[in-house]
Design an enzyme around this catalytic site. Sequence first.
Site, PDB file in Angstrom:
ATOM      1  N   TYR A   1     101.393  82.285 106.887  1.00  0.00           N
ATOM      2  CA  TYR A   1     101.358  82.010 108.324  1.00  0.00           C
ATOM      3  C   TYR A   1      99.941  82.106 108.885  1.00  0.00           C
ATOM      4  O   TYR A   1      99.597  81.420 109.838  1.00  0.00           O
ATOM      5  CB  TYR A   1     102.234  83.025 109.073  1.00  0.00           C
ATOM      6  CG  TYR A   1     103.635  82.564 109.333  1.00  0.00           C
ATOM      7  CD1 TYR A   1     104.454  82.133 108.302  1.00  0.00           C
ATOM      8  CD2 TYR A   1     104.157  82.586 110.628  1.00  0.00           C
ATOM      9  CE1 TYR A   1     105.741  81.726 108.544  1.00  0.00           C
ATOM     10  CE2 TYR A   1     105.451  82.183 110.880  1.00  0.00           C
ATOM     11  CZ  TYR A   1     106.242  81.757 109.834  1.00  0.00           C
ATOM     12  OH  TYR A   1     107.523  81.360 110.081  1.00  0.00           O
TER      13      TYR A   1
ATOM     14  N   LYS B   1     108.897  85.961  94.990  1.00  0.00           N
ATOM     15  CA  LYS B   1     108.988  84.790  94.107  1.00  0.00           C
ATOM     16  C   LYS B   1     107.979  85.007  92.990  1.00  0.00           C
ATOM     17  O   LYS B   1     107.089  84.192  92.747  1.00  0.00           O
ATOM     18  CB  LYS B   1     108.698  83.521  94.926  1.00  0.00           C
ATOM     19  CG  LYS B   1     108.918  82.207  94.182  1.00  0.00           C
ATOM     20  CD  LYS B   1     110.370  81.886  93.896  1.00  0.00           C
ATOM     21  CE  LYS B   1     110.495  80.639  93.046  1.00  0.00           C
ATOM     22  NZ  LYS B   1     111.886  80.401  92.566  1.00  0.00           N
TER      23      LYS B   1
ATOM     24  N   ASP C   1     115.033  82.664  96.026  1.00  0.00           N
ATOM     25  CA  ASP C   1     116.080  81.634  95.946  1.00  0.00           C
ATOM     26  C   ASP C   1     117.441  82.276  95.668  1.00  0.00           C
ATOM     27  O   ASP C   1     118.457  81.925  96.275  1.00  0.00           O
ATOM     28  CB  ASP C   1     115.743  80.543  94.906  1.00  0.00           C
ATOM     29  CG  ASP C   1     115.299  81.105  93.562  1.00  0.00           C
ATOM     30  OD1 ASP C   1     115.042  82.326  93.466  1.00  0.00           O
ATOM     31  OD2 ASP C   1     115.209  80.318  92.594  1.00  0.00           O
TER      32      ASP C   1
ATOM     33  N   ASP D   1     111.144  84.750 107.523  1.00  0.00           N
ATOM     34  CA  ASP D   1     111.493  83.797 108.575  1.00  0.00           C
ATOM     35  C   ASP D   1     112.773  83.071 108.201  1.00  0.00           C
ATOM     36  O   ASP D   1     113.721  82.963 108.986  1.00  0.00           O
ATOM     37  CB  ASP D   1     110.339  82.797 108.758  1.00  0.00           C
ATOM     38  CG  ASP D   1     110.655  81.722 109.783  1.00  0.00           C
ATOM     39  OD1 ASP D   1     111.174  82.069 110.860  1.00  0.00           O
ATOM     40  OD2 ASP D   1     110.387  80.537 109.499  1.00  0.00           O
TER      41      ASP D   1
ATOM     42  N   ASP E   1     116.975  83.889 109.508  1.00  0.00           N
ATOM     43  CA  ASP E   1     117.833  82.889 110.163  1.00  0.00           C
ATOM     44  C   ASP E   1     119.154  82.778 109.419  1.00  0.00           C
ATOM     45  O   ASP E   1     120.225  82.687 110.019  1.00  0.00           O
ATOM     46  CB  ASP E   1     117.160  81.510 110.183  1.00  0.00           C
ATOM     47  CG  ASP E   1     116.465  81.229 111.516  1.00  0.00           C
ATOM     48  OD1 ASP E   1     116.073  82.192 112.196  1.00  0.00           O
ATOM     49  OD2 ASP E   1     116.309  80.036 111.858  1.00  0.00           O
TER      50      ASP E   1
END
Length: 350
Positions: A135, A185, A217, A241, A245
């Site tokens: 970000y 990851k 994942d 992020d 959600d």
Amino acid sequence: MKICVLPGDGIGPEIMAEAVKVLEALGLGFEMETALLGGGAVDATGAPYPEATSRLARAADAVLLGAVGGPQWDTLPREQRPERGLLGIRKELGLFANLRPAILYPELANASSLKPEVVAGLDILIVRELTGDIYFGQPRGIETRNGERYGFNTMHYTESEIRRIGRVAFEAARKRNKRLCSVDKMNVLETTQLWRDVMTELAPEYPDVELSHMLVDNAAMQLVRAPKQFDVMVTGNMFGDILSDEASMLTGSIGMLPSASLDENNKGLFEPSHGSAPDIAGKGVANPLATILSAAMMLRYTFNQEEAAARVENAVKKVLAQGLRTGDIHEPGTTRVGTREMGDAVRAAL
Ligand code: IPM
Ligand code: MG
């Protein structure tokens, strides 16, 4: 006890009005001052996070935010978009720890798109790092190279950044069910190999917390397959992020979920997890409960007023038990109310 109030755009002003009334009803003597952030700030001053807002936010003990953004600002240069205001205030105030609870209220079990038995009793806390990662990484941009456009961003974390968010997550797990899942990851990205290493190094300091690791994942899959396996999840800015959600939608009612973004001293910015919902703005139908619950998180984390926080949360549970519902959580057999009625009901239940 100074609160900087940033109603923002879309439904922001409507839902914020209800949260402010709830805070006033507590009679704790907060000093509240309102300022501009987001699209409204761009329209009025040309900047999404104006200097006057920055001054007020820095001087306050806590910031309470509604929501920012809307389609009319999506075509502005990146620097002037409402989202940039949000990223700017997070970075400037050093709000590195983002706490996003996903709780399923028993009364709202039918709101989830998952089978009730998969989500009943769901209570997850996502701890998202908020001021680092891709970000904010440099270099970044879109350039022309070898005759074609080339887009690039940089993912990075220092070990101290990982350690401080790790500590927040371990501490949070300690106050809950003592299970922490760190998401990375590491099979592809070096930055997140370091993430896993640092989390593993921290674990011996928290022998009462059980640390596990999961690839992002797989975590995305497990969240819809068997979400109740999780207690606290900790991850970087971008994965957080996306996963937050996803987790919020397990509850089916994003209009219910608060969030906190804290600095090293528990000064914080508190905001609902949902957005500015331009489609229903100004209609008086938005759900103010996530903002009211964000105010409760503010009472707990910044002002150490656990009792007042619990009072607000219990008042929200009470109005749900009374069968009051805004449109987003309405189902047959319950009473549909508007934003103001919902806020009034919470105050009455305090
Ligand atoms: C969030 C939002 C923001 C983010 C956007 C609006 C910049 O999606 O708070 O999750 O990506 O952090
Ligand atoms: Mg998001």
